[in-house]
Design a protein around this motif. Sequence first.
Motif, PDB file in Angstrom:
ATOM      1  N   VAL A  58     127.587  46.215  74.645  1.00 63.69           N
ATOM      2  CA  VAL A  58     128.689  46.290  75.589  1.00 63.69           C
ATOM      3  C   VAL A  58     129.351  47.659  75.504  1.00 63.69           C
ATOM      4  N   PRO A  62     129.407  51.759  77.646  1.00 67.23           N
ATOM      5  CA  PRO A  62     129.092  52.353  78.952  1.00 67.23           C
ATOM      6  C   PRO A  62     127.680  52.937  79.062  1.00 67.23           C
ATOM      7  N   PHE A  74     129.093  40.831  82.637  1.00 70.31           N
ATOM      8  CA  PHE A  74     130.119  41.866  82.519  1.00 70.31           C
ATOM      9  C   PHE A  74     129.566  43.222  82.968  1.00 70.31           C
ATOM     10  N   LEU A  75     128.371  43.555  82.483  1.00 58.18           N
ATOM     11  CA  LEU A  75     127.787  44.870  82.779  1.00 58.18           C
ATOM     12  C   LEU A  75     127.412  45.020  84.248  1.00 58.18           C
ATOM     13  N   ASP A  90     128.806  43.489  86.840  1.00 56.60           N
ATOM     14  CA  ASP A  90     129.860  43.112  87.779  1.00 56.60           C
ATOM     15  C   ASP A  90     130.059  44.156  88.881  1.00 56.60           C
ATOM     16  N   SER A  91     130.141  45.438  88.481  1.00 55.94           N
ATOM     17  CA  SER A  91     130.376  46.491  89.483  1.00 55.94           C
ATOM     18  C   SER A  91     129.240  46.556  90.492  1.00 55.94           C
ATOM     19  N   PRO A 120     138.861  35.983  93.677  1.00 57.76           N
ATOM     20  CA  PRO A 120     139.550  37.202  93.277  1.00 57.76           C
ATOM     21  C   PRO A 120     138.713  38.085  92.365  1.00 57.76           C
ATOM     22  N   GLY A 121     137.680  37.556  91.748  1.00 56.57           N
ATOM     23  CA  GLY A 121     136.855  38.368  90.862  1.00 56.57           C
ATOM     24  C   GLY A 121     136.398  37.610  89.646  1.00 56.57           C
ATOM     25  N   LEU A 122     135.830  38.392  88.743  1.00 59.15           N
ATOM     26  CA  LEU A 122     135.233  37.804  87.544  1.00 59.15           C
ATOM     27  C   LEU A 122     136.314  37.294  86.586  1.00 59.15           C
ATOM     28  N   ILE A 123     136.186  36.039  86.168  1.00 60.92           N
ATOM     29  CA  ILE A 123     137.001  35.507  85.074  1.00 60.92           C
ATOM     30  C   ILE A 123     136.044  34.718  84.203  1.00 60.92           C
ATOM     31  N   MET A 124     135.789  35.194  83.007  1.00 58.94           N
ATOM     32  CA  MET A 124     134.736  34.559  82.231  1.00 58.94           C
ATOM     33  C   MET A 124     134.949  34.767  80.738  1.00 58.94           C
TER      34      MET A 124
END
Lengths: 634, 73
Positions: A275, A277, A368-369, A371-372, A469-473
Amino acid sequence: MGREDLVIALCGNANVGKSALFNQLTGLRQTTGNWPGKTVEIKEGILYYRGKYIKVVDLPGIYSLSTYSPEEEVAEEYILKNKPDVVINVIDAAHLERNLFFTIQLLELGVPLVVALNQVDFAESEGVFVDVLKLQRLLSIPVVPTVAIKGKGLKTLIDEAIKQSEKKRITTIEFGKEVESRINELVGYLPENIYPSKRFIAIKLLEGKELENVADEAKEKAKDLALSLEKIHGEPISFIFTSERYSKAEFIARETTELKRPEKKIREFLDSIFVSPISGYIALLIIFLLIFGTVYQFGSFIGGILENFFTSLREPFLALNLPYKEFLWNGIIEGFLGSIYVVIPYILPFYFILGVLEDSGYLARMAFLTDSAMHLIGLHGKASLPLFLGFGCNVPAVLGSRIIESKRERELTCFLSTLVPCSARTIIIMGLVGAFIGFKWALILYFISLFIIFAIGKIAQLVYKSDSPGLIMEIPSIRAPSLKMVIKSAYFKLKDFVVYAIPLIVAGNALLEILNEANWLTPVENFFAPLFNDFLGLPSFSVIPLIFGILRKELGLIMLAAFSGTANFSSVLLPRQMIVYSIIILFYFPCVATIAALFKELGLRKMVFIVLFEIIFAISIGALANVILKIFML
Amino acid sequence: MSLSDLNEKEKARILKIQGGVGLIQRLMDLGLTYGAIVQVVRNFGRGPVIVSVRNTEIALGRGIARKIWVEKI
């Protein structure tokens, strides 16, 4: 069934080992059903223990009973309507506070309750030590430490659950003074024998829940009381209750846990790679490539062995003295063997790898990675998994889209994943375009299909506005996956697929064979021939293989050889025709098994929409490709 | 300031969350209540962030992290 002596419901947060516990208790005898009207799965199994038939029900993993998601509604409805004899609340010892928040809500329900304090070994390795006796005293219900994946503590747990089911127990967790006095006031307005308890109904009424069977007077009173609380706190009533429950959970967790220096150095190190960049994305890419490499290597190796084996069965079978043996072989057995040929080499390893990713906690990091990147097509990180599965087979992709909470995103993911070039389509691209025109062209087609997924995602984003609204995890701790769990989860997923898809493929195969034997395919060919000749520039003999391709896409190539009379396609098709044909195969129709999966997840109307859209889309883009290629090629 | 402005390892207290009741309730259910202490675990400067709250880690899309108002502590 109805013959069980006892019903136990398992309830708890996600990632607490609830499924592991369920699998340990019920073994391989499980059934999965949908709660009426919702795409929420409830699993049931039978445990035979000390002379009792115990039905164990696995409720969906949730964080709260606020009923903002279908899973939460289903869990609460199940407990209130089906009234299980006892509820086992599985909690994660390493994340006590958040888990206790949910325990407190279950206590409010007033149902017989036992806590399984799970993953105690893991918690200790993270430096979290829980005082079980103290926890039991503060909650005033039995707490049993367990390690579900190793089967530790389960006997005690079930013994406690049986004991608890025989007791009539009301434990109350008290809120702060302001809230508590209002609950007590409202309780006075409620009838004596209300289910499950006056206190629970009073809390629900205060929280603003619409309830039947409650006098209007009580509802009015509840509104007034709630308003007075909102005035004091300056925030909506549901937030006040959530804060109250959390402060209770915080207190109990603080009183019962001791934090020692954790030994989680290795985990921190792994996360610093996975995790981050730069190395995170490199690792992601390597993992993707490894998975594809393994699946294709394994798939083509095992697939080859299976194919040889199946072919060797044909001669002896046809030598048997059976009526209709040709039809039996071509119509039934071949359909069955053909589906095995896809399932074992390609789908099984994919499910296995999925299990490893899930169990190790990497899946959440992948979401997570990515998502964008997923934002570009109007989705969130969680959608990357189903789309990725689609490269193996679209069926698990469609079924896997369940992990996405938002309805719109789930539907869009289902849709887009039917466009992902699956292993069968890859076989065609490689076997036709790759082998006869060149690898470069095969790659171009591959990229075109990825571009089209991107473009359709973009368009869908404009037409079908986001409701999420987006990612919640939650990001679970990274850990070594348990082989036993991985194998079991692969087994159950595969069972789901086999039960669903294989009968359809076999039936479709038999139907086509009957049509073929009765010579009814020729009129079909004649009917579609003008469209194919004039519009797509394809020869008439390509009509029937495309129809077979609906069963399993790779039949589109196998049958093309049968109907054109040669496997040397360059002698019967121009390069342009090969490309157009491949494009049609890529998009024209999800295969039968995928259509069934779409029906299961989205219902008839949306399934038909997707199928029609893809037919029209494939023909249009095939026609366009034909026109363009005519200018540049032959 | 909002949660998305915090650097990795920085701690803050949640003051207010903007958004519909449904969204706020979901976040609160996961432990992100008003007054709760959060620590940022990952923030690449773009994309989602990971926060640690009540001893658990939660990934939040950037759009959501922007709506969570905090004070640094």
